[in-house]
Design a protein around this motif. Structure first.
Motif, PDB file in Angstrom:
ATOM      1  N   THR A 119       1.101  -0.996   0.163  1.00 22.75           N
ATOM      2  CA  THR A 119       0.054  -0.053   0.081  1.00 22.75           C
ATOM      3  C   THR A 119       0.703   1.119   0.068  1.00 22.75           C
ATOM      4  O   THR A 119       0.653   2.224  -0.665  1.00 22.75           O
ATOM      5  N   LEU A 120       1.894   1.497   0.637  1.00 20.64           N
ATOM      6  CA  LEU A 120       2.469   1.888   1.143  1.00 20.64           C
ATOM      7  C   LEU A 120       3.236   2.631  -0.320  1.00 20.64           C
ATOM      8  O   LEU A 120       3.718   3.451  -0.263  1.00 20.64           O
ATOM      9  N   LEU A 121       4.209   1.445  -0.923  1.00 18.53           N
ATOM     10  CA  LEU A 121       4.302   1.622  -2.476  1.00 18.53           C
ATOM     11  C   LEU A 121       4.225   1.928  -3.328  1.00 18.53           C
ATOM     12  O   LEU A 121       4.355   3.303  -3.807  1.00 18.53           O
ATOM     13  N   LEU A 122       2.334   1.852  -3.159  1.00 19.18           N
ATOM     14  CA  LEU A 122       1.917   2.069  -4.211  1.00 19.18           C
ATOM     15  C   LEU A 122       0.935   3.890  -4.061  1.00 19.18           C
ATOM     16  O   LEU A 122       1.224   4.495  -5.285  1.00 19.18           O
ATOM     17  N   GLY A 123       0.959   4.302  -3.200  1.00 12.15           N
ATOM     18  CA  GLY A 123       0.746   5.676  -2.716  1.00 12.15           C
ATOM     19  C   GLY A 123       2.200   6.818  -2.813  1.00 12.15           C
ATOM     20  O   GLY A 123       1.866   7.509  -3.441  1.00 12.15           O
ATOM     21  N   GLY A 139      -3.747  12.365 -17.583  1.00 14.94           N
ATOM     22  CA  GLY A 139      -2.608  11.668 -17.850  1.00 14.94           C
ATOM     23  C   GLY A 139      -1.966  10.538 -17.024  1.00 14.94           C
ATOM     24  O   GLY A 139      -1.875   9.516 -16.405  1.00 14.94           O
ATOM     25  N   SER A 140      -1.809  11.793 -15.696  1.00 11.66           N
ATOM     26  CA  SER A 140      -2.058  11.557 -14.316  1.00 11.66           C
ATOM     27  C   SER A 140      -3.063  10.775 -13.252  1.00 11.66           C
ATOM     28  O   SER A 140      -2.725  10.170 -12.946  1.00 11.66           O
ATOM     29  N   GLY A 146      -4.922   3.666 -12.582  1.00 11.66           N
ATOM     30  CA  GLY A 146      -4.464   2.789 -12.566  1.00 11.66           C
ATOM     31  C   GLY A 146      -4.216   1.832 -10.437  1.00 11.66           C
ATOM     32  O   GLY A 146      -4.020   0.775 -10.826  1.00 11.66           O
ATOM     33  N   LEU A 147      -3.399   2.379 -10.580  1.00 10.81           N
ATOM     34  CA  LEU A 147      -2.400   2.535  -9.198  1.00 10.81           C
ATOM     35  C   LEU A 147      -3.564   1.590  -8.372  1.00 10.81           C
ATOM     36  O   LEU A 147      -3.236   1.151  -7.104  1.00 10.81           O
TER      37      LEU A 147
END
Length: 240
Positions: A119-123, A139-140, A146-147
């Motif tokens: 979760t922290l990685l994706l955040g 785009g962002s 997607g994340l």
């Protein structure tokens, strides 16, 4: 952009290191309550129709850990010199923590959920996306969606709500009251989560006493190590 506070500057006495120690202590209390739940069910009192036991109180205190860790992650990604290295460390410790996390939660492999490092990685990747593609809103936005989908598909701890909380803490750094309201509303645990935000408003923007590679990796290692120890203690005392 820096984190603002509802408190005057003289009251902002917590640096990043102090917040880390507080979050670690809360996490340890939270997971210890889960580990020793059979011993913590004694009735203490009732308040607002809620039956309080030692387990409920300890878990309530433990709920402050996740918002503080998310806040520190947002601060870390805001100030780090290498977002690539930061993300790589999170990914490596997500992999390292998965077996201890599975064993702690169900005593076997695999467990249906993924640990909080994912979760922290994706955040963190979401914050990276916001900072890198700020002039490309479409785009962002697609990358962030997607994340969030990845967080759901991975069944990462706290899921899309945890991912969104990290982004809100980053985006609302200059609006602490809105930040607190959004975080409490999102996670929906007022008793525990609400208590985290006063601590965030005591943050003075300083890194603190935790410096150097050894100290940094101690904080990373604490998560899988303490889960392993608690799992072993649970097996020893309860046999399952």
């Amino acid at each position: 952009m820096t984190q603002r506070s509802v408190f005057p500057e003289r009251f902002r006495v917590l640096n990043g290191s102090a917040l880390k120690l507080l979050a670690m202590a809360a996490m340890l209390v939270d997971h210890s309550a889960i580990c020793f739940r059979p011993l913590l069910g004694s009735y203490l009192f009732t308040l607002f129709d809620i039956r309080f036991t030692p387990y409920v109180l300890l878990r309530g205190f433990g709920r402050i850990a996740f918002p503080i860790f998310c806040f520190l992650l947002a601060e870390g990604f805001r100030h780090t010199r290498s977002k690539q290295r930061y993300a790589l460390n999170l990914f490596l410790f997500a992999l390292l923590s998965e077996i201890p996390y599975d064993l702690f939660n169900c005593g076997a492999l695999p467990y249906e959920r993924q640990n909080v490092f994912f979760t922290l990685l994706l955040g963190g990747l979401g914050i990276w996306c916001l900072s890198k593609f700020r002039d490309m809103p479409l785009g962002s936005s697609l990358l962030l969606i997607g994340l969030a989908v990845v967080a759901v598909k991975l069944n990462a701890d706290y899921g899309w709500k945890g991912f969104l909380l990290i982004l809100l803490l980053y985006l609302l750094a200059e609006q602490p009251m809105v930040q607190a309201f959004a975080g409490i509303t999102l996670l929906g645990w007022p008793a525990g989560v609400a208590c985290a935000f006063p601590f965030l408003n005591l943050y003075n923007g300083e890194r603190g006493f935790v410096r150097g590679r050894a100290a940094k990796y101690f904080f990373y290692c604490f998560y899988p190590v303490h889960l392993t120890i608690l799992w072993l203690l649970h097996r020893h005392f309860f046999g399952y």
